[in-house]
Design a protein around this motif. Structure first.
Motif, mmCIF file in Angstrom:
data_model
loop_
_atom_site.group_PDB
_atom_site.id
_atom_site.type_symbol
_atom_site.label_atom_id
_atom_site.label_comp_id
_atom_site.label_asym_id
_atom_site.label_seq_id
_atom_site.Cartn_x
_atom_site.Cartn_y
_atom_site.Cartn_z
ATOM 1 N N ILE A 1 -2.743 0.669 0.368
ATOM 2 C CA ILE A 1 -2.198 1.977 0.751
ATOM 3 C C ILE A 1 -3.326 2.888 1.226
ATOM 4 C CG2 ILE A 1 -1.126 4.082 -0.150
ATOM 5 C CD1 ILE A 1 0.562 2.222 -1.958
ATOM 6 N N ARG B 1 4.600 4.507 13.467
ATOM 7 C CA ARG B 1 5.364 5.261 12.457
ATOM 8 C C ARG B 1 4.613 5.385 11.135
ATOM 9 N NH1 ARG B 1 11.327 4.687 12.103
ATOM 10 N NH2 ARG B 1 10.937 6.727 11.214
ATOM 11 N N TRP B 2 3.427 4.779 11.027
ATOM 12 C CA TRP B 2 2.670 4.807 9.773
ATOM 13 C C TRP B 2 2.375 6.225 9.323
ATOM 14 C CZ3 TRP B 2 -1.615 0.594 10.609
ATOM 15 C CH2 TRP B 2 -1.030 -0.673 10.583
ATOM 16 N N SER B 3 1.896 7.040 10.230
ATOM 17 C CA SER B 3 1.532 8.410 9.856
ATOM 18 C C SER B 3 2.731 9.154 9.284
ATOM 19 C CB SER B 3 0.980 9.148 11.074
ATOM 20 O OG SER B 3 0.616 10.448 10.718
ATOM 21 N N GLU B 4 3.862 9.050 9.954
ATOM 22 C CA GLU B 4 5.096 9.699 9.477
ATOM 23 C C GLU B 4 5.455 9.209 8.075
ATOM 24 O OE1 GLU B 4 9.849 9.526 10.604
ATOM 25 O OE2 GLU B 4 8.381 8.899 12.092
ATOM 26 N N TYR B 5 5.383 7.895 7.873
ATOM 27 C CA TYR B 5 5.726 7.331 6.570
ATOM 28 C C TYR B 5 4.741 7.792 5.491
ATOM 29 C CZ TYR B 5 5.915 4.233 2.635
ATOM 30 O OH TYR B 5 5.965 3.759 1.351
ATOM 31 N N LEU B 6 3.448 7.772 5.805
ATOM 32 C CA LEU B 6 2.464 8.138 4.798
ATOM 33 C C LEU B 6 2.592 9.604 4.391
ATOM 34 C CD1 LEU B 6 -0.547 6.074 6.084
ATOM 35 C CD2 LEU B 6 0.815 5.636 4.039
ATOM 36 N N MET C 1 6.744 -2.325 9.424
ATOM 37 C CA MET C 1 6.828 -1.007 9.999
ATOM 38 C C MET C 1 5.906 -0.965 11.216
ATOM 39 S SD MET C 1 5.922 2.695 8.344
ATOM 40 C CE MET C 1 7.167 2.484 7.109
ATOM 41 N N LYS C 2 6.377 -0.330 12.256
ATOM 42 C CA LYS C 2 5.600 -0.213 13.481
ATOM 43 C C LYS C 2 4.428 0.735 13.248
ATOM 44 C CE LYS C 2 9.562 -1.036 16.391
ATOM 45 N NZ LYS C 2 10.457 -0.513 17.423
ATOM 46 N N ASP D 1 4.582 13.304 0.139
ATOM 47 C CA ASP D 1 5.534 14.325 -0.319
ATOM 48 C C ASP D 1 6.424 13.790 -1.432
ATOM 49 O OD1 ASP D 1 4.545 16.160 1.474
ATOM 50 O OD2 ASP D 1 6.134 15.827 2.966
ATOM 51 N N TRP E 1 5.436 11.240 4.419
ATOM 52 C CA TRP E 1 6.652 11.228 3.600
ATOM 53 C C TRP E 1 6.333 10.700 2.206
ATOM 54 C CZ3 TRP E 1 8.826 7.080 1.136
ATOM 55 C CH2 TRP E 1 10.047 7.326 0.501
ATOM 56 N N ALA E 2 5.558 9.609 2.137
ATOM 57 C CA ALA E 2 5.228 9.011 0.842
ATOM 58 C C ALA E 2 4.443 9.994 -0.024
ATOM 59 C CB ALA E 2 4.440 7.715 1.041
#
Length: 59
Positions: free
Chosen positions: A45, A5-10, A1-2, A15, A12-13
Motif C-alpha cells: 500500500i 484510478r489509483w490516486s482516486e482510490y488511495l 484496478m487501472k 478518508d 478514498w482509502a
C-alpha cells in the motif's frame, strides 16, 4: 484496478481509514495473529501510494 484510478482510490482509502478510526482512543492496539501477512500488504500500500505521488509530480 487501472493505474489512472489509483490516486482516486488511495485518497478514498485514506478518508475511509480516518472515518473508521476517528473514535479510536489515543493508545489503540492492532491485534492480529499473522503479522507475516499484514506487513507485506502494508508495504504494498505504501509503495503504491508513493508511486502515485511520484507520477502526479511528473505531470
Amino acid at each position: 484496478m487501472k493505474p489512472e484510478r489509483w490516486s482516486e482510490y488511495l485518497f478514498w482509502a485514506g478518508d475511509a481509514f480516518r472515518l473508521a478510526t476517528v473514535i479510536a482512543q489515543p493508545q489503540p492496539q492492532i491485534h492480529t495473529h499473522s503479522w507475516e501477512a499484514v506487513i507485506p500488504a502494508l508495504k504494498n500500500i505504501v509503495a503504491a501510494a508513493q508511486q502515485v505521488r511520484e507520477e502526479s509530480y511528473e505531470k
